[in-house]
Scaffold this active site. Structure first.
Site, PDB file in Angstrom:
ATOM      1  CE  LYS A 186      12.314 -17.024 -63.476  1.00 33.99           C
ATOM      2  NZ  LYS A 186      11.737 -18.223 -64.429  1.00 33.99           N
ATOM      3  CB  SER A 239       0.138 -18.060 -61.189  1.00 31.71           C
ATOM      4  OG  SER A 239       1.410 -18.218 -60.329  1.00 31.71           O
ATOM      5  CD  GLU A 260      -0.451  -6.552 -66.712  1.00 31.49           C
ATOM      6  OE1 GLU A 260      -1.421  -7.034 -67.257  1.00 31.49           O
ATOM      7  OE2 GLU A 260      -0.308  -5.347 -66.728  1.00 31.49           O
ATOM      8  CB  CYS A 294      -3.703 -13.575 -68.841  1.00 31.98           C
ATOM      9  SG  CYS A 294      -3.464 -12.522 -69.844  1.00 31.98           S
ATOM     10  CD  GLU A 391      -5.301 -18.065 -65.201  1.00 29.77           C
ATOM     11  OE1 GLU A 391      -4.648 -18.311 -64.274  1.00 29.77           O
ATOM     12  OE2 GLU A 391      -5.321 -17.138 -65.968  1.00 29.77           O
TER      13      GLU A 391
HETATM   14  P1  NAD Z   1       3.849 -18.859 -62.592  1.00 29.46           P
HETATM   15  O1  NAD Z   1       3.347 -17.836 -61.718  1.00 29.46           O
HETATM   16  O2  NAD Z   1       3.872 -19.884 -62.186  1.00 29.46           O
HETATM   17  O3  NAD Z   1       5.345 -18.250 -63.201  1.00 29.46           O
HETATM   18  C1  NAD Z   1       5.488 -17.051 -63.968  1.00 29.46           C
HETATM   19  C2  NAD Z   1       6.946 -16.931 -63.725  1.00 29.46           C
HETATM   20  O4  NAD Z   1       7.213 -16.575 -62.282  1.00 29.46           O
HETATM   21  C3  NAD Z   1       7.919 -17.788 -64.290  1.00 29.46           C
HETATM   22  O5  NAD Z   1       9.042 -17.164 -64.897  1.00 29.46           O
HETATM   23  C4  NAD Z   1       8.382 -18.502 -62.787  1.00 29.46           C
HETATM   24  O6  NAD Z   1       9.720 -19.152 -62.970  1.00 29.46           O
HETATM   25  C5  NAD Z   1       8.339 -17.140 -61.916  1.00 29.46           C
HETATM   26  N1  NAD Z   1       8.248 -17.438 -60.494  1.00 29.46           N
HETATM   27  C6  NAD Z   1       7.585 -18.646 -59.922  1.00 29.46           C
HETATM   28  N2  NAD Z   1       7.696 -18.738 -58.418  1.00 29.46           N
HETATM   29  C7  NAD Z   1       8.509 -17.399 -58.472  1.00 29.46           C
HETATM   30  C8  NAD Z   1       8.718 -16.767 -57.214  1.00 29.46           C
HETATM   31  N3  NAD Z   1       8.453 -17.485 -55.996  1.00 29.46           N
HETATM   32  N4  NAD Z   1       9.427 -15.802 -57.309  1.00 29.46           N
HETATM   33  C9  NAD Z   1      10.023 -15.197 -58.413  1.00 29.46           C
HETATM   34  N5  NAD Z   1       9.587 -15.764 -59.533  1.00 29.46           N
HETATM   35  C10 NAD Z   1       8.792 -16.818 -59.592  1.00 29.46           C
HETATM   36  O7  NAD Z   1       2.665 -18.625 -63.861  1.00 29.46           O
HETATM   37  P2  NAD Z   1       2.859 -19.692 -65.206  1.00 29.46           P
HETATM   38  O8  NAD Z   1       2.166 -20.858 -64.701  1.00 29.46           O
HETATM   39  O9  NAD Z   1       4.257 -19.499 -65.836  1.00 29.46           O
HETATM   40  O10 NAD Z   1       2.066 -18.532 -65.974  1.00 29.46           O
HETATM   41  C11 NAD Z   1       0.525 -18.591 -66.046  1.00 29.46           C
HETATM   42  C12 NAD Z   1      -0.194 -17.388 -65.404  1.00 29.46           C
HETATM   43  O11 NAD Z   1       0.445 -16.476 -65.696  1.00 29.46           O
HETATM   44  C13 NAD Z   1      -1.687 -17.571 -65.421  1.00 29.46           C
HETATM   45  O12 NAD Z   1      -2.263 -17.392 -64.403  1.00 29.46           O
HETATM   46  C14 NAD Z   1      -2.035 -16.438 -66.526  1.00 29.46           C
HETATM   47  O13 NAD Z   1      -3.114 -16.008 -66.384  1.00 29.46           O
HETATM   48  C15 NAD Z   1      -0.835 -15.520 -66.198  1.00 29.46           C
HETATM   49  N6  NAD Z   1      -0.553 -14.423 -67.237  1.00 29.46           N
HETATM   50  C16 NAD Z   1      -1.108 -13.182 -66.921  1.00 29.46           C
HETATM   51  C17 NAD Z   1      -0.922 -12.245 -67.925  1.00 29.46           C
HETATM   52  C18 NAD Z   1      -1.591 -10.818 -68.066  1.00 29.46           C
HETATM   53  O14 NAD Z   1      -1.077  -9.977 -68.784  1.00 29.46           O
HETATM   54  N7  NAD Z   1      -1.995 -10.649 -66.944  1.00 29.46           N
HETATM   55  C19 NAD Z   1      -0.376 -12.603 -69.216  1.00 29.46           C
HETATM   56  C20 NAD Z   1       0.028 -13.960 -69.454  1.00 29.46           C
HETATM   57  C21 NAD Z   1       0.083 -14.742 -68.301  1.00 29.46           C
END
Ligand code: NAD
Length: 488
Positions: A186, A239, A260, A294, A391
């Protein structure tokens, strides 16, 4: 101020449906959601939104492909060859993919082109791993021949964010497919376009139907994947909050989980470092990709003696930093990915001012169209301020002053995160002392973003669970089986 839009060849957006079992199709309820160009705030396309029923169809297709059909019996080396074919096919569509990514995400076209290369390299790297996943022979007591096998974990549910949309797809697919898994992915609701285009390319490159499935949608679609009993593993990037939810939800079926997550990584400059390089890279460590990384170096710890000089030089860079149209080759910073992120970043900036940090550059919106934020630098930030703890995921750098090695180690570790850190010093003993003591999945010495496909990447503490990339990345898509043969 209005931002001119650079003329650009607009690719036709043809892949807007769910990609299940090798073909594009509408969602069960026919529901769609818009994906928006963050540089112009215009709708790019309406995308099918996956429901729980669609997720179920995708999981069944992935299961069928895992258990029957060409993938199930394919030699590992042939799987590797298919990944090489996919790499070549992506390379062929390099420019279209890069343009799509920039339209959907707002990142600079130059960066999107690099991202395509990262995808191609990841497929080639893991293609070579497909036939090198070894078990062991174990010297047990008694007349036994005992050995281990590494088998594919099964159907992998992959849920990714929007900051590196295409890279996130391929960095998830490559190790999973090399290990023999099938996937239901997804993409983030903000940036579904390249994932769907990659699905089409995968089919054309010969990846059998059902091996990769792409189900766009928001949190509810992701939650349906996590809940589905037919999914064996969840690989999530995003996140911390959602990571926690996923871990809780996955407990009911005891799915394997790798996470991650976010960070608030310390970037530590000692007075004895190569200052010009450290300043240039520390700037990039935060402002690259609109601050949406991230592992960004968002807490800049600077030793007393050089603090004023470093802060002034970073401020100077910010004043000249070119914010604007991501298709313009001169641009250094594009828009934030969507309105929600844009507003979140502006809220943090307001909070930083309210908390009493000194806002040296930026501090507001840039222009009047598109989700642009001025490159913002806060000086004299205190550890306890919210902007130093949470963050922000935007172009907002917090500069903190320190005077002593032990002090900075303690302050760098005083966080719930632990994704990355960097240390700048010419003193090799000091560098290793910090590398050993800092609690982070990666520590860079005299560089930032020294990420490589061959080196594991992931977080300590609330920055994640498990590792991606390198050997650990592929082992995370395997189950370990012990076989004991009685010899007498
Ligand atoms: P997010 O957690 O809001 O969303 C990430 C994904 O999860 C999206 O596809 C979203 O639709 C899905 N999602 C949301 N709620 C969900 C649920 N309850 N169940 C299943 N899936 C769900 O994060 P974001 O705002 O899109 O991305 C930014 C975050 O990602 C930041 O915190 C960043 O640090 C992190 N990030 C980490 C890495 C790493 O490698 N550690 C890399 C890139 C981004």
């Amino acid at each position: 101020m209005a931002i001119a839009t650079h003329p650009v060849r607009t690719p036709k957006i043809t892949e807007t449906g769910l990609f299940i079992d090798g073909r594009f199709q509408p969602s069960a309820g026919g529901k769609t959601f818009p994906t928006i160009n963050p540089a112009t705030e215009e709708v790019l396309a309406e995308i099918s939104e996956g429901t729980a029923e669609d997720v179920d169809r995708a999981v069944r297709a992935a299961r069928r492909a895992l258990q029957s059909g060409p993938w199930a019996t394919m030699d590992a080396r042939d799987r590797g060859s298919l990944l090489l074919q996919l790499a070549d096919a992506i390379q062929q569509e390099r420019e279209e993919l890069a343009v799509l990514e920039t339209l959907d995400n707002g990142k600079r076209l130059a960066d999107s082109r690099v991202d395509v290369t990262l995808c191609v390299e990841a497929l080639r790297y893991y293609a070579g791993y497909a036939d090198k996943i070894y078990g062991k022979t174990i010297p047990v007591r008694g007349p036994f021949f005992t050995y281990t096998r590494r088998e594919p974990v099964g159907v992998a549910g992959q849920i990714i964010p929007w900051n590196f949309p295409m890279v996130n797809v391929v960095w998830k697919w490559a190790p999973a497919l090399a290990a023999g898994c099938t996937v239901v992915l997804k993409p983030a609701e903000q940036t579904p376009l390249t994932a769907l285009r990659l699905a089409r390319i995968a089919k054309e490159a010969g990846i059998p139907d059902g091996v990769v499935n792409v189900v766009p949608g928001g949190p509810a679609t992701g939650a349906a994947i996590v809940r589905h009993p037919g999914v064996d593993k969840i690989a999530f990037t995003g996140s911390c909050e959602v990571g926690q939810t996923i871990m809780r939800e996955a407990a009911s079926t005891l799915k394997r989980v790798t996470l991650e997550l976010g960070g608030k990584s310390p970037n530590i400059l000692f007075a004895d470092c190569d200052l010009d390089t450290a300043i240039a890279q520390s700037h990039n460590a935060l402002y690259w990709n609109q601050g949406q990384v991230c592992a960004s170096g968002s807490r800049l710890f600077v030793e007393d003696k050089i603090y004023d000089q470093v802060v002034e030089k970073i401020a100077e860079r910010n004043r000249k930093y070119k914010v604007g149209d991501p298709f313009d080759p001169e641009t250094e910073q594009g828009p934030q990915v969507d309105r929600a992120q844009f507003e979140k970043v502006l809220d943090y900036i307001g909070l930083g001012k309210h908390e009493g940090a000194e806002c040296l550059t930026g501090g507001g919106r840039f222009g009047n169209r598109g989700y642009y934020v001025e490159p913002t630098l806060f000086a004299n930030v205190k550890d306890e301020m919210v902007i130093a703890r949470e963050e922000i995921f935007g172009p907002v750098l917090c500069a903190l002053r320190f005077s002593d090695v032990e002090e900075v180690i303690e302050r760098a570790n005083n966080t719930t995160f632990g994704l990355a850190a960097a240390v700048w010093t010419r003193d090799i003993t000091k560098a290793h002392r910090l590398a050993n003591r800092i609690k982070a999945g990666t520590v860079w010495i005299n560089c930032y973003y020294g990420v490589d496909l061959a080196a594991p990447f992931g977080g300590y503490r609330m920055s994640g669970l498990g590792r991606e990339l390198g050997e650990e990345g592929i082992l995370g898509y395997t189950e370990l089986k012990t076989v004991a043969v009685k010899l007498a």
